[in-house]
Design a protein around this motif. Structure first.
Motif, PDB file in Angstrom:
ATOM      1  N   LEU A  74       0.844  -1.189   0.000  1.00 42.50           N
ATOM      2  CA  LEU A  74       0.000   0.000   0.000  1.00 42.50           C
ATOM      3  C   LEU A  74       0.878   1.237   0.000  1.00 42.50           C
ATOM      4  O   LEU A  74       1.713   1.415   0.883  1.00 42.50           O
ATOM      5  CB  LEU A  74      -0.932   0.000   1.213  1.00 42.50           C
ATOM      6  N   ALA A  75       0.678   2.073  -1.009  1.00 44.58           N
ATOM      7  CA  ALA A  75       1.476   3.278  -1.200  1.00 44.58           C
ATOM      8  C   ALA A  75       0.670   4.509  -0.813  1.00 44.58           C
ATOM      9  O   ALA A  75      -0.556   4.485  -0.810  1.00 44.58           O
ATOM     10  CB  ALA A  75       1.917   3.378  -2.657  1.00 44.58           C
ATOM     11  N   PHE A  76       1.372   5.591  -0.526  1.00 40.82           N
ATOM     12  CA  PHE A  76       0.723   6.843  -0.152  1.00 40.82           C
ATOM     13  C   PHE A  76       0.098   7.563  -1.337  1.00 40.82           C
ATOM     14  O   PHE A  76      -0.852   8.300  -1.183  1.00 40.82           O
ATOM     15  CB  PHE A  76       1.709   7.781   0.550  1.00 40.82           C
ATOM     16  N   LYS A  78      -0.515   7.538  -5.973  1.00 42.24           N
ATOM     17  CA  LYS A  78      -0.576   6.744  -7.202  1.00 42.24           C
ATOM     18  C   LYS A  78       0.778   6.649  -7.897  1.00 42.24           C
ATOM     19  O   LYS A  78       1.117   5.604  -8.450  1.00 42.24           O
ATOM     20  CB  LYS A  78      -1.623   7.337  -8.140  1.00 42.24           C
ATOM     21  N   ASP A  79       1.567   7.720  -7.860  1.00 41.91           N
ATOM     22  CA  ASP A  79       2.881   7.683  -8.511  1.00 41.91           C
ATOM     23  C   ASP A  79       3.768   6.612  -7.887  1.00 41.91           C
ATOM     24  O   ASP A  79       4.447   5.864  -8.593  1.00 41.91           O
ATOM     25  CB  ASP A  79       3.570   9.043  -8.421  1.00 41.91           C
ATOM     26  N   ILE A  80       3.775   6.548  -6.561  1.00 38.23           N
ATOM     27  CA  ILE A  80       4.577   5.527  -5.872  1.00 38.23           C
ATOM     28  C   ILE A  80       4.041   4.141  -6.186  1.00 38.23           C
ATOM     29  O   ILE A  80       4.807   3.209  -6.472  1.00 38.23           O
ATOM     30  CB  ILE A  80       4.599   5.782  -4.345  1.00 38.23           C
ATOM     31  N   ALA A  81       2.721   3.981  -6.147  1.00 40.45           N
ATOM     32  CA  ALA A  81       2.115   2.685  -6.448  1.00 40.45           C
ATOM     33  C   ALA A  81       2.464   2.241  -7.870  1.00 40.45           C
ATOM     34  O   ALA A  81       2.778   1.073  -8.102  1.00 40.45           O
ATOM     35  CB  ALA A  81       0.600   2.750  -6.260  1.00 40.45           C
ATOM     36  N   THR A  82       2.429   3.166  -8.809  1.00 39.66           N
ATOM     37  CA  THR A  82       2.746   2.843 -10.202  1.00 39.66           C
ATOM     38  C   THR A  82       4.211   2.445 -10.345  1.00 39.66           C
ATOM     39  O   THR A  82       4.539   1.444 -10.985  1.00 39.66           O
ATOM     40  CB  THR A  82       2.421   4.038 -11.119  1.00 39.66           C
ATOM     41  N   GLU A  83       5.101   3.242  -9.734  1.00 38.31           N
ATOM     42  CA  GLU A  83       6.540   2.932  -9.808  1.00 38.31           C
ATOM     43  C   GLU A  83       6.841   1.571  -9.192  1.00 38.31           C
ATOM     44  O   GLU A  83       7.526   0.745  -9.780  1.00 38.31           O
ATOM     45  CB  GLU A  83       7.353   4.003  -9.093  1.00 38.31           C
ATOM     46  N   LEU A  84       6.323   1.346  -7.989  1.00 39.77           N
ATOM     47  CA  LEU A  84       6.595   0.072  -7.330  1.00 39.77           C
ATOM     48  C   LEU A  84       5.911  -1.086  -8.027  1.00 39.77           C
ATOM     49  O   LEU A  84       6.443  -2.191  -8.066  1.00 39.77           O
ATOM     50  CB  LEU A  84       6.180   0.128  -5.860  1.00 39.77           C
ATOM     51  N   PRO A  93       0.953  -6.999  -5.721  1.00 41.02           N
ATOM     52  CA  PRO A  93       0.491  -5.768  -6.373  1.00 41.02           C
ATOM     53  C   PRO A  93       0.734  -4.547  -5.495  1.00 41.02           C
ATOM     54  O   PRO A  93       0.818  -4.660  -4.275  1.00 41.02           O
ATOM     55  CB  PRO A  93      -1.010  -6.010  -6.565  1.00 41.02           C
ATOM     56  N   ALA A  94       0.840  -3.394  -6.118  1.00 40.79           N
ATOM     57  CA  ALA A  94       0.989  -2.127  -5.400  1.00 40.79           C
ATOM     58  C   ALA A  94      -0.240  -1.281  -5.696  1.00 40.79           C
ATOM     59  O   ALA A  94      -0.615  -1.116  -6.855  1.00 40.79           O
ATOM     60  CB  ALA A  94       2.258  -1.406  -5.845  1.00 40.79           C
ATOM     61  N   LYS A  95      -0.861  -0.775  -4.648  1.00 39.89           N
ATOM     62  CA  LYS A  95      -2.056   0.059  -4.786  1.00 39.89           C
ATOM     63  C   LYS A  95      -2.003   1.163  -3.751  1.00 39.89           C
ATOM     64  O   LYS A  95      -1.272   1.070  -2.779  1.00 39.89           O
ATOM     65  CB  LYS A  95      -3.325  -0.763  -4.529  1.00 39.89           C
ATOM     66  N   THR A  96      -2.832   2.179  -3.979  1.00 39.16           N
ATOM     67  CA  THR A  96      -3.039   3.165  -2.923  1.00 39.16           C
ATOM     68  C   THR A  96      -4.113   2.607  -1.994  1.00 39.16           C
ATOM     69  O   THR A  96      -4.886   1.722  -2.386  1.00 39.16           O
ATOM     70  CB  THR A  96      -3.506   4.517  -3.488  1.00 39.16           C
ATOM     71  N   LEU A  97      -4.178   3.128  -0.784  1.00 45.00           N
ATOM     72  CA  LEU A  97      -5.220   2.704   0.145  1.00 45.00           C
ATOM     73  C   LEU A  97      -6.593   3.013  -0.451  1.00 45.00           C
ATOM     74  O   LEU A  97      -7.530   2.222  -0.345  1.00 45.00           O
ATOM     75  CB  LEU A  97      -5.035   3.389   1.501  1.00 45.00           C
ATOM     76  N   ASN A  98      -6.696   4.158  -1.127  1.00 47.71           N
ATOM     77  CA  ASN A  98      -7.949   4.532  -1.769  1.00 47.71           C
ATOM     78  C   ASN A  98      -8.342   3.510  -2.839  1.00 47.71           C
ATOM     79  O   ASN A  98      -9.496   3.091  -2.920  1.00 47.71           O
ATOM     80  CB  ASN A  98      -7.826   5.924  -2.382  1.00 47.71           C
TER      81      ASN A  98
END
Length: 153
Positions: A74-76, A78-84, A93-98
């Motif tokens: 869980l990333a803070f 969308k950019d971090i989630a996309t990169e990771l 998978p990487a997602k935002t909490l939202n």
């Protein structure tokens, strides 16, 4: 069974690792072992400055999670989630909490009554209450309605 430091490095794809990274990898090894044997393990917290290797450590640690286990990063934002998401193994998978919350709500709502819900349905507070009433039982609406409304807002 704990891997040797050399095997940890090979498995994580790292050439070298700090003692802190090795400690994190060992903790994750213990957590995976505890999870699979249904025993308790303590949580870990990493506090580090920018550029210290947190992302590299996360990616390395994710490779230690067996594909047979469910995991998510869980990333803070969308950019971090996309990169990771591009760097993590496919089974993590990487997602935002939202994004995670929206996916759960949408899956539940779509499955309950077969109604498709779009993000626009959540823009107005009256619509939120209407959706809650339409898709939740009276008991669930009474017990969780305010919490759902609060989470959506």
């Amino acid at each position: 069974m704990a891997l040797s430091t050399q095997m940890l490095l090979i498995k994580t794809g790292l050439q070298t690792a700090s003692e802190y990274q090795i400690d994190i990898f060992r903790h994750l090894e213990a957590a995976v072992e505890a999870y699979t044997s249904r025993t308790l393990v303590s949580n870990g917290v990493v506090e580090a400055v920018a550029g210290s290797g947190k992302t590299t450590t996360i990616v390395g640690a994710a490779t230690l999670i067996p594909a047979s286990l469910k995991a998510i990063f869980l990333a803070f934002n969308k950019d971090i989630a996309t990169e990771l998401g591009a760097r993590l193994p496919n089974h993590v998978p990487a997602k935002t909490l939202n994004s995670l919350g929206w996916g759960i709500c949408k899956r539940y709502a779509d499955g309950v009554a077969g109604h498709k819900i779009s993000f626009d349905s959540f823009n107005d507070s009256n619509k939120v209450w209407k959706i809650i009433r339409n898709h939740c039982s009276k008991a669930d609406s009474a017990n969780y309605g305010k919490d759902i409304k609060w989470l959506v807002s």
